[in-house]
Design a protein around this motif. Structure first.
Motif, PDB file in Angstrom:
ATOM      1  N   ARG A  37      -4.354  -2.843   3.015  1.00  0.00           N
ATOM      2  CA  ARG A  37      -3.742  -3.168   1.766  1.00  0.00           C
ATOM      3  C   ARG A  37      -2.473  -2.347   1.453  1.00  0.00           C
ATOM      4  NH1 ARG A  37      -3.409  -2.215  -3.812  1.00  0.00           N
ATOM      5  NH2 ARG A  37      -3.614  -4.086  -5.073  1.00  0.00           N
ATOM      6  N   ILE A  38      -1.524  -3.079   1.243  1.00  0.00           N
ATOM      7  CA  ILE A  38      -0.178  -2.258   1.085  1.00  0.00           C
ATOM      8  C   ILE A  38       0.744  -2.947  -0.156  1.00  0.00           C
ATOM      9  CG2 ILE A  38       2.117  -1.563   1.897  1.00  0.00           C
ATOM     10  CD1 ILE A  38       0.865  -2.058   4.921  1.00  0.00           C
ATOM     11  N   SER A  39       0.931  -2.033  -1.269  1.00  0.00           N
ATOM     12  CA  SER A  39       1.960  -2.368  -2.367  1.00  0.00           C
ATOM     13  C   SER A  39       3.156  -1.700  -2.260  1.00  0.00           C
ATOM     14  CB  SER A  39       0.870  -2.375  -3.492  1.00  0.00           C
ATOM     15  OG  SER A  39       0.597  -0.872  -3.507  1.00  0.00           O
ATOM     16  N   ARG A  40       3.875  -2.157  -2.889  1.00  0.00           N
ATOM     17  CA  ARG A  40       5.282  -1.654  -2.752  1.00  0.00           C
ATOM     18  C   ARG A  40       6.059  -1.583  -4.195  1.00  0.00           C
ATOM     19  NH1 ARG A  40       9.626  -2.706   2.063  1.00  0.00           N
ATOM     20  NH2 ARG A  40       8.169  -0.941   2.811  1.00  0.00           N
ATOM     21  N   ALA A  41       6.472  -0.687  -4.600  1.00  0.00           N
ATOM     22  CA  ALA A  41       7.422  -0.425  -5.566  1.00  0.00           C
ATOM     23  C   ALA A  41       8.743  -0.099  -4.985  1.00  0.00           C
ATOM     24  CB  ALA A  41       7.167   0.411  -6.697  1.00  0.00           C
ATOM     25  N   ALA A  42       9.855  -0.783  -5.346  1.00  0.00           N
ATOM     26  CA  ALA A  42      11.439  -0.397  -4.661  1.00  0.00           C
ATOM     27  C   ALA A  42      12.323  -0.911  -5.615  1.00  0.00           C
ATOM     28  CB  ALA A  42      11.466  -1.407  -3.233  1.00  0.00           C
TER      29      ALA A  42
END
Length: 317
Positions: A37-42
């Motif tokens: 599981r990978i979540s990103r804020a960019a």
């Protein structure tokens, strides 16, 4: 790759995603155990990924081309090898995962961790190095100076993880510049690096340059560029001295820092704009974002401290 969420129990699909999101790599593990599981804020060149690898995964990766910070929350990362060193990372560790131009390999053992990546040029820009054929700024160790330094950087990353998804950050060049400077400055404060060897700020030429004329040139540049995304390096260049010299000059003669002085002047612009605004057609958040303030609570507290009232009161009046 902008903000996203990836979840999979398939090894091939996980490898394909990691190649697309980071760099070319090969991974290994038991197919029956895979859980990712990978979540990103960019925003712009900065990304913060929260990663959960729920199986034993090996990796062999090409260079990332970015500064990559890793903070382990649970589990372990073992046999991590890059640039001639091998180390193991446990919960609480915050490290520079690999130099931007070096491959790396290791094993993730059912770990949850945060990956923060950004353009290496940001370190050079925020210090003013890289000008006049100077070498780009590099980190000299993959571990911070101390646990305290790591803790301060961890707080900065946690703060940015909350800020980056805010649409106001992406919409305002001043806010993006402020966020970028905050991250780069925090990294340089935490890790040994080529920009700031361990010497006193007032030694040598830097001390001799920390004079009133330096402050006058720097202040004139700041006042002429309040609406521009300027850095401490830009201010030092305009004053004709090093970053350290302009910092020392401001502390010695004004009792503040160049960037704190810049924020104070921008806060005055916020007040001026609020005083002349129509409350039915304008919000405090909109005005604050235009002047580079991306955290409304902190801006309001600073405004109250300086002007004795909240910005919302100024707008309403």
């Amino acid at each position: 790759m902008e903000s996203m969420l990836f979840e999979s129990r398939d090894l091939a699909r996980t490898e394909e995603f990691l190649n697309r999101a980071y760099t070319k790599m090969q991974i290994g593990g038991r197919a029956a155990d895979v859980r990712t599981r990978i979540s990103r804020a960019a925003a712009e060149s900065i990304s913060i990924d929260r990663i959960e690898i729920g199986f034993e995964m090996s990796y062999d990766a090409d260079p990332l081309g970015k500064v990559c910070l890793c903070e382990v929350a649970s589990g372990r990362i073992t046999d991590h090898a890059t640039d001639g060193w091998v180390d193991e990372f446990r919960p609480g560790d915050l490290v520079s995962f690999a130099p931007a131009d070096r491959p790396f390999a290791g094993k993730i053992r059912r770990a949850a961790y945060t990956i923060t990546m950004f353009d290496p040029a940001l370190l050079t820009r925020v210090t003013g190095a890289g000008r006049k054929d100077d070498a780009a700024v590099r980190l000299l160790s993959h571990r911070p100076h101390s646990r305290t330094a790591a803790h301060q950087l961890s707080k900065t990353i946690a703060y940015l993880d909350q800020v980056l998804p805010n649409p106001a950050v992406k919409a305002s060049p001043l806010v993006l510049a402020s966020v970028s400077q905050l991250l780069a400055s925090s990294v340089l404060a935490a890790f040994p690096n080529t920009a700031f060897p361990n010497t006193a700020m007032t030694d040598g030429a830097d001390g001799r340059d920390a004079r009133p004329p330096t402050v006058r040139r720097a202040v004139a540049f700041i006042e002429s560029n309040l609406d521009q995304a300027i850095t401490i390096a830009d201010i030092a260049t305009a004053a004709g001295v090093t970053v350290r010299a302009v910092q020392t000059a401001f502390q010695r003669h004004l009792g503040t820092t160049p960037l704190a002085h810049l924020r104070r002047l921008r806060l005055a612009e916020v007040r001026s704009e609020l005083q002349g605004a129509d409350p039915s057609a304008c919000t405090v958040a909109e005005v604050a974002a235009r002047w580079g303030f991306h955290h409304h609570g902190r801006m309001a507290a600073a405004y109250l401290d300086v002007y004795g009232e909240l910005p919302s009161t100024t707008l309403a009046r």
